[in-house]
Write a protein that holds these residues in place. Structure first.
Motif, PDB file in Angstrom:
ATOM      1  N   GLN A 268       6.318 -20.986  19.562  1.00  0.00           N
ATOM      2  CA  GLN A 268       7.204 -21.058  18.396  1.00  0.00           C
ATOM      3  C   GLN A 268       6.935 -19.929  17.403  1.00  0.00           C
ATOM      4  O   GLN A 268       7.576 -19.838  16.370  1.00  0.00           O
ATOM      5  CB  GLN A 268       7.075 -22.416  17.695  1.00  0.00           C
ATOM      6  CG  GLN A 268       7.703 -23.566  18.465  1.00  0.00           C
ATOM      7  CD  GLN A 268       6.668 -24.563  18.928  1.00  0.00           C
ATOM      8  OE1 GLN A 268       5.613 -24.179  19.443  1.00  0.00           O
ATOM      9  NE2 GLN A 268       6.936 -25.839  18.757  1.00  0.00           N
ATOM     10  N   GLY A 269       5.962 -19.088  17.714  1.00  0.00           N
ATOM     11  CA  GLY A 269       5.692 -17.917  16.881  1.00  0.00           C
ATOM     12  C   GLY A 269       5.217 -18.231  15.480  1.00  0.00           C
ATOM     13  O   GLY A 269       5.580 -17.555  14.520  1.00  0.00           O
ATOM     14  N   PHE A 270       4.365 -19.242  15.318  1.00  0.00           N
ATOM     15  CA  PHE A 270       3.887 -19.602  13.983  1.00  0.00           C
ATOM     16  C   PHE A 270       2.838 -18.611  13.483  1.00  0.00           C
ATOM     17  O   PHE A 270       1.875 -18.312  14.181  1.00  0.00           O
ATOM     18  CB  PHE A 270       3.271 -21.010  14.001  1.00  0.00           C
ATOM     19  CG  PHE A 270       4.259 -22.081  14.328  1.00  0.00           C
ATOM     20  CD1 PHE A 270       5.456 -22.158  13.630  1.00  0.00           C
ATOM     21  CD2 PHE A 270       4.008 -23.002  15.330  1.00  0.00           C
ATOM     22  CE1 PHE A 270       6.375 -23.149  13.926  1.00  0.00           C
ATOM     23  CE2 PHE A 270       4.920 -23.988  15.636  1.00  0.00           C
ATOM     24  CZ  PHE A 270       6.112 -24.062  14.934  1.00  0.00           C
ATOM     25  N   LYS A 271       3.071 -18.115  12.259  1.00  0.00           N
ATOM     26  CA  LYS A 271       2.105 -17.209  11.658  1.00  0.00           C
ATOM     27  C   LYS A 271       1.604 -17.742  10.322  1.00  0.00           C
ATOM     28  O   LYS A 271       0.548 -17.346   9.840  1.00  0.00           O
ATOM     29  CB  LYS A 271       2.744 -15.820  11.452  1.00  0.00           C
ATOM     30  CG  LYS A 271       3.053 -15.120  12.767  1.00  0.00           C
ATOM     31  CD  LYS A 271       2.907 -13.627  12.629  1.00  0.00           C
ATOM     32  CE  LYS A 271       2.592 -12.960  13.958  1.00  0.00           C
ATOM     33  NZ  LYS A 271       3.269 -13.586  15.114  1.00  0.00           N
ATOM     34  N   SER A 272       2.383 -18.594   9.683  1.00  0.00           N
ATOM     35  CA  SER A 272       1.993 -19.103   8.368  1.00  0.00           C
ATOM     36  C   SER A 272       2.414 -20.563   8.257  1.00  0.00           C
ATOM     37  O   SER A 272       3.184 -21.066   9.081  1.00  0.00           O
ATOM     38  CB  SER A 272       2.684 -18.298   7.264  1.00  0.00           C
ATOM     39  OG  SER A 272       4.072 -18.557   7.301  1.00  0.00           O
ATOM     40  N   TYR A 273       1.905 -21.235   7.214  1.00  0.00           N
ATOM     41  CA  TYR A 273       2.282 -22.629   6.995  1.00  0.00           C
ATOM     42  C   TYR A 273       3.784 -22.733   6.716  1.00  0.00           C
ATOM     43  O   TYR A 273       4.431 -23.706   7.080  1.00  0.00           O
ATOM     44  CB  TYR A 273       1.474 -23.221   5.841  1.00  0.00           C
ATOM     45  CG  TYR A 273       0.016 -23.413   6.187  1.00  0.00           C
ATOM     46  CD1 TYR A 273      -0.379 -24.476   6.986  1.00  0.00           C
ATOM     47  CD2 TYR A 273      -0.962 -22.534   5.735  1.00  0.00           C
ATOM     48  CE1 TYR A 273      -1.706 -24.657   7.328  1.00  0.00           C
ATOM     49  CE2 TYR A 273      -2.299 -22.701   6.068  1.00  0.00           C
ATOM     50  CZ  TYR A 273      -2.672 -23.773   6.868  1.00  0.00           C
ATOM     51  OH  TYR A 273      -3.982 -23.942   7.211  1.00  0.00           O
ATOM     52  N   ALA A 274       4.336 -21.688   6.077  1.00  0.00           N
ATOM     53  CA  ALA A 274       5.765 -21.702   5.756  1.00  0.00           C
ATOM     54  C   ALA A 274       6.596 -21.703   7.035  1.00  0.00           C
ATOM     55  O   ALA A 274       7.652 -22.331   7.103  1.00  0.00           O
ATOM     56  CB  ALA A 274       6.120 -20.503   4.882  1.00  0.00           C
ATOM     57  N   ASP A 275       6.116 -21.012   8.091  1.00  0.00           N
ATOM     58  CA  ASP A 275       6.837 -20.997   9.370  1.00  0.00           C
ATOM     59  C   ASP A 275       6.986 -22.408   9.917  1.00  0.00           C
ATOM     60  O   ASP A 275       8.014 -22.767  10.487  1.00  0.00           O
ATOM     61  CB  ASP A 275       6.064 -20.162  10.409  1.00  0.00           C
ATOM     62  CG  ASP A 275       6.146 -18.677  10.113  1.00  0.00           C
ATOM     63  OD1 ASP A 275       6.981 -18.308   9.268  1.00  0.00           O
ATOM     64  OD2 ASP A 275       5.362 -17.907  10.707  1.00  0.00           O
ATOM     65  N   ILE A 276       5.912 -23.191   9.744  1.00  0.00           N
ATOM     66  CA  ILE A 276       5.952 -24.559  10.260  1.00  0.00           C
ATOM     67  C   ILE A 276       6.929 -25.399   9.449  1.00  0.00           C
ATOM     68  O   ILE A 276       7.664 -26.223   9.988  1.00  0.00           O
ATOM     69  CB  ILE A 276       4.542 -25.169  10.243  1.00  0.00           C
ATOM     70  CG1 ILE A 276       3.645 -24.358  11.167  1.00  0.00           C
ATOM     71  CG2 ILE A 276       4.570 -26.631  10.655  1.00  0.00           C
ATOM     72  CD1 ILE A 276       2.180 -24.587  10.972  1.00  0.00           C
ATOM     73  N   ALA A 277       6.956 -25.160   8.151  1.00  0.00           N
ATOM     74  CA  ALA A 277       7.889 -25.897   7.290  1.00  0.00           C
ATOM     75  C   ALA A 277       9.327 -25.625   7.715  1.00  0.00           C
ATOM     76  O   ALA A 277      10.170 -26.516   7.696  1.00  0.00           O
ATOM     77  CB  ALA A 277       7.669 -25.501   5.829  1.00  0.00           C
TER      78      ALA A 277
ATOM     79  N   GLU B 189      -8.231 -19.327   7.231  1.00  0.00           N
ATOM     80  CA  GLU B 189      -7.646 -20.432   7.981  1.00  0.00           C
ATOM     81  C   GLU B 189      -7.111 -19.926   9.320  1.00  0.00           C
ATOM     82  O   GLU B 189      -6.735 -18.764   9.458  1.00  0.00           O
ATOM     83  CB  GLU B 189      -6.498 -21.056   7.187  1.00  0.00           C
ATOM     84  CG  GLU B 189      -6.944 -21.724   5.891  1.00  0.00           C
ATOM     85  CD  GLU B 189      -7.861 -22.912   6.121  1.00  0.00           C
ATOM     86  OE1 GLU B 189      -7.893 -23.427   7.255  1.00  0.00           O
ATOM     87  OE2 GLU B 189      -8.554 -23.298   5.164  1.00  0.00           O
ATOM     88  N   ALA B 190      -7.058 -20.812  10.293  1.00  0.00           N
ATOM     89  CA  ALA B 190      -6.547 -20.437  11.614  1.00  0.00           C
ATOM     90  C   ALA B 190      -5.649 -21.537  12.161  1.00  0.00           C
ATOM     91  O   ALA B 190      -5.699 -22.678  11.705  1.00  0.00           O
ATOM     92  CB  ALA B 190      -7.703 -20.185  12.570  1.00  0.00           C
TER      93      ALA B 190
ATOM     94  N   VAL C 221      -5.598 -18.986  19.776  1.00  0.00           N
ATOM     95  CA  VAL C 221      -5.904 -19.044  18.355  1.00  0.00           C
ATOM     96  C   VAL C 221      -5.050 -18.033  17.591  1.00  0.00           C
ATOM     97  O   VAL C 221      -4.872 -16.905  18.048  1.00  0.00           O
ATOM     98  CB  VAL C 221      -7.396 -18.722  18.115  1.00  0.00           C
ATOM     99  CG1 VAL C 221      -7.704 -18.715  16.627  1.00  0.00           C
ATOM    100  CG2 VAL C 221      -8.271 -19.714  18.849  1.00  0.00           C
ATOM    101  N   VAL C 222      -4.487 -18.458  16.470  1.00  0.00           N
ATOM    102  CA  VAL C 222      -3.807 -17.534  15.565  1.00  0.00           C
ATOM    103  C   VAL C 222      -4.668 -17.426  14.314  1.00  0.00           C
ATOM    104  O   VAL C 222      -4.850 -18.421  13.604  1.00  0.00           O
ATOM    105  CB  VAL C 222      -2.407 -18.050  15.165  1.00  0.00           C
ATOM    106  CG1 VAL C 222      -1.753 -17.088  14.182  1.00  0.00           C
ATOM    107  CG2 VAL C 222      -1.536 -18.259  16.386  1.00  0.00           C
ATOM    108  N   ALA C 223      -5.252 -16.252  14.072  1.00  0.00           N
ATOM    109  CA  ALA C 223      -6.124 -16.123  12.914  1.00  0.00           C
ATOM    110  C   ALA C 223      -6.102 -14.699  12.390  1.00  0.00           C
ATOM    111  O   ALA C 223      -6.030 -13.763  13.169  1.00  0.00           O
ATOM    112  CB  ALA C 223      -7.554 -16.509  13.291  1.00  0.00           C
ATOM    113  N   PRO C 224      -6.159 -14.483  11.088  1.00  0.00           N
ATOM    114  CA  PRO C 224      -6.052 -15.533  10.072  1.00  0.00           C
ATOM    115  C   PRO C 224      -4.597 -15.909   9.824  1.00  0.00           C
ATOM    116  O   PRO C 224      -3.705 -15.146  10.165  1.00  0.00           O
ATOM    117  CB  PRO C 224      -6.643 -14.868   8.838  1.00  0.00           C
ATOM    118  CG  PRO C 224      -6.342 -13.411   9.036  1.00  0.00           C
ATOM    119  CD  PRO C 224      -6.348 -13.153  10.513  1.00  0.00           C
ATOM    120  N   VAL C 225      -4.381 -17.072   9.244  1.00  0.00           N
ATOM    121  CA  VAL C 225      -3.035 -17.512   8.921  1.00  0.00           C
ATOM    122  C   VAL C 225      -2.499 -16.656   7.773  1.00  0.00           C
ATOM    123  O   VAL C 225      -3.199 -16.415   6.791  1.00  0.00           O
ATOM    124  CB  VAL C 225      -3.046 -19.002   8.508  1.00  0.00           C
ATOM    125  CG1 VAL C 225      -1.691 -19.427   7.979  1.00  0.00           C
ATOM    126  CG2 VAL C 225      -3.454 -19.865   9.683  1.00  0.00           C
TER     127      VAL C 225
END
Lengths: 283, 218, 219
Positions: free
Chosen positions: A136-145, A126-127, A216-220
């Motif tokens: 915002q430095g997002f690296k994972s879905y949890a970061d967004i949460a 996933e990317a 692009v941030v990959a992979p998540v």
């Protein structure tokens, strides 16, 4: 004065006959039926490089190409594709609208319960697509949460939507985006902070967009590599098994790699895992 | 596939969140449509053809093209011109613009419905234009417009599911999300249908009352 | 430029589907409008009641919901419809419900003396309707039918959401392929407007054609 009665009669007959043409799906011997009619109906998304619609209306992309090759070996000469939302694919399959789904619908345990998957075909991680510099430095879905103001775009019923929700992003911050182009546009316009798709889809999108302000941030982090398979109706296991046999032969002969590698997919990844492994994965 | 009541109970609260947005969009859209319709109706009555003709054409154009495409246009094309609207705002503007052209027709019919003699009488009594409108024409023209406008606002209410196409999380979008997440379409979509039917039936009764109270145009 | 021609072709293919949907949907709507509209004027309470239920149901639920229901829920009961069939069915039944009220209104507006004349001529109910009432009422229905057909055309854009390759859907495909948003959407807006204009022009022509020689008859 026109003859209203006769006009109405002719029209209603025409409409009724066109409506009665509906055929309910039959379970037994789907392969024989497909051979007879000469084509299989597949559901695809419009998400290059998994699935793509060309300017002339024909369908390509790695998923349909593999399906076309395998079905040809099974004696079914062609595939007819209809574009569908991810969430609508499995209901559409169950409703007898499609014979197979070959659209990058990644294997996840709950999906394995709903359909009969073939062995793995297309694998991808996933990317995230974000604004330049990933502010915002997002690296994972949890970061967004965790960031209570962040919104993420994902295809409706797609793996990314589910991963976001499972990571704890509330429903109103997961924006269902109808297609890749809309997702890209919404990110550029600042309507969403992140747009999530598989790596290759994101790369394809970025290449077309040619926009220096996105990244692009990959992979998540925390989202493993997923693989899709051709999905069949639960009771079509005979068709699925026949499909698997030809698929395995193609993997062996190198024909498989020849089809998917130009699109950027790794044949190695698909061959190093199995349906059993992916369907029992706990994530 | 069987109807599952437990599933229904489980999804009702989520659907209710959508209902709130649906109603909000309808109310705001109605206000925009009522105001915009008035502007269009007045511009179309203008003595200057340079104003009345283009307004007429634009109104016809909006009435002749699908709301869905207009919504796409507002949501996806306008940002290129520097106007980025939140989904709900874009949706309300789309609804208001589309139904504003219908409302304009209602205003026009309502005004034309007032007998010519009333205008002539106002002139004979030496009333100013302002007095003519506020004391003579509008008091007669307005009441029959109310049921006709209400009719269009009910129609607008039934078109709010289109807002789901531009990512507004209204009732239909909530239902589709639920359907996509659980691979079950039967309960969410049927519930949405039942909801719209219930509101519509109630509003039909309300409409009949309005018509009795204020009369109809034409 | 050659590329644009290809994409324009795609949109025109979609326009064909939109036109097909509009024609077939209008045909179904016309039939339903007469069945339900006359049904509401029936002598039999059951028929009146059925017609009313049909009209209120399809006017009451949104076309969008009806379409989704026809596409996703009906197959679960064993009626599998292609997207085109689901589209025609939902659009036709929906607009037919609106048309039914037009039929009813027009038939009721025909003067009492016409019925009395029929009684005097010893026409039966069917003859009265067929030779005297409907020919006059139909002319009255035409303008509103034209508007309904345009509403149906506009409603047909919704089918793009159940993956039927109509004009709106093809515009989305073009958009996904080219990354250009303005061109496809503007093109289809203009095309929709042209189709709508053709409909209203055709209806006006038909109205003129059918009222020829009727001038002295109508009050």
């Amino acid at each position: 004065m026109i003859n209203i009665n006769r006009l109405g009669g002719a029209v209603s007959a025409a409409v009724l006959s066109s409506l009665l043409f509906a055929i309910p799906a039959k379970a037994e011997d789907t392969l024989e039926k497909l051979k007879e009619q000469g084509f299989a109906r597949i559901a695809i998304a419009n998400e290059p490089p998994f699935t793509a619609v060309n300017p002339d209306g024909t369908v390509s992309g790695a998923g349909p190409d593999v399906a076309r090759a395998v079905f040809k070996k099974l004696g079914v000469n062609d595939v007819v594709a209809s574009i569908s939302e991810y969430g609508a694919m499995i209901p559409g399959l169950q409703a007898g609208r499609h014979d197979a789904v070959t659209a990058g619908l990644f294997m996840k345990p709950e999906r394995c319960n709903a359909v009969a998957y073939s062995e793995p075909i297309l694998c991808d991680a996933e990317a995230f697509l974000v604004k330049k510099g990933n502010p915002q430095g997002f690296k994972s879905y949890a970061d967004i949460a965790k960031d209570s103001s962040a919104t993420i775009g994902a295809p409706g019923g797609g793996t990314e939507e589910r991963l976001s929700l499972e990571a704890g992003v509330p429903r109103d911050r997961v924006i269902v985006v109808p297609d890749g182009q809309s997702g890209l546009k919404m990110l550029q316009d600042g309507r969403i902070d992140v747009y999530s798709l598989p790596v290759l889809s994101i790369n394809d999108l970025v290449k077309k967009a040619n926009d220096p302000n996105i990244e692009v941030v990959a992979p998540v982090v925390g989202a493993p590599v997923y693989c899709d398979g051709a999905a069949f109706r639960k009771n079509d296991t005979a068709l699925r098994d026949a499909f698997d046999k030809e698929l395995a032969a193609m993997k062996q002969s190198g024909e498989f790699a020849k089809i998917i590698e130009p699109y950027g997919f790794s044949a190695e990844a698909a061959m190093s895992t199995t349906r059993e492994k992916l369907c029992s994965a706990s994530n | 596939m069987e109807w599952d009541w437990a599933f229904v109970m489980q999804i009702l609260p989520t659907l209710f969140e959508g209902v709130k947005i649906t109603i909000l969009a309808t109310l705001l859209g109605s206000i925009v449509a009522a105001a915009l319709g008035l502007v269009i109706a007045i511009l179309r009555r203008s003595k200057y053809r340079l104003i009345s003709m283009p307004t007429g054409f634009i109104a016809e154009f909006i009435r002749g093209t699908p709301l869905l495409v207009q919504l796409y246009f507002i949501f996806y094309v306008l940002p290129d011109m520097g106007i980025t609207l939140a989904p709900l705002v874009a949706g309300v503007i789309g609804l208001g613009l589309h139904y504003g052209t219908y409302a304009a027709e209602v205003y026009r019919a309502g005004i034309e419905n007032v007998a010519r003699g009333q205008w002539e009488a106002a002139k004979a009594c030496n009333l100013t234009a302002f007095q003519t409108w506020t004391r003579v024409i509008l008091p007669q023209a307005l009441p029959p417009m109310i049921p006709a406008l209400a009719n269009y606002f009910i129609a607008m209410f039934k078109e709010t599911p289109l807002l789901s196409a531009i990512t507004v999380l209204e009732l239909m979008n909530q239902a589709r999300s639920i359907a996509n997440f659980n691979y079950r379409y039967i309960e969410p979509i049927t519930l949405v249908g039942a909801f719209f039917l219930a509101i519509s039936l109630i509003s039909v009764i309300g409409l009949r009352w309005l018509e009795r109270r204020y009369g109809r145009i034409g | 430029m050659g590329q644009w021609a290809g994409y324009l072709q795609l949109i025109l293919d979609g326009a064909l589907v939109t036109i097909k949907l509009t024609l077939m949907g209008s045909a179904l709507a016309l039939v339903m409008a007469f069945i339900a509209g006359l049904g509401r004027l029936s002598r039999f309470a059951v028929v009146r009641w059925l017609a009313t239920a049909y009209i209120e149901f399809f006017r009451g639920t949104s076309i969008f919901v009806q379409l989704f229901w026809a596409y996703f829920v009906l197959p679960l009961f064993g009626f599998s419809l292609t997207p085109l069939q689901a589209g025609v069915l939902a659009l036709g039944l929906n607009v037919g419900a609106y048309g039914a009220e037009v039929v009813r209104g027009a038939v009721k507006s025909i003067g009492k003396e016409q019925y009395e004349a029929c009684v005097a001529l010893n026409f039966n109910r069917w003859q009265t309707l067929r030779y005297i009432i409907l020919p006059q009422a139909f002319v009255l229905m035409l303008p509103t039918f034209g508007n309904n057909a345009i509403e149906l055309l506009k409603g047909s854009a919704v089918v793009s959401l159940i993956s039927l390759a109509d004009m709106t859907f093809q515009a989305q495909v073009v958009r996904a392929q080219t990354g250009n948003t303005l061109f496809p959407f503007l093109t289809i807006l203009i095309l929709y407007f042209i189709i709508a204009s053709v409909i209203s022009f055709a209806v006006r022509w038909l109205e003129r054609y059918m009222t020829r020689g009727l001038d002295g008859v109508r009050s």
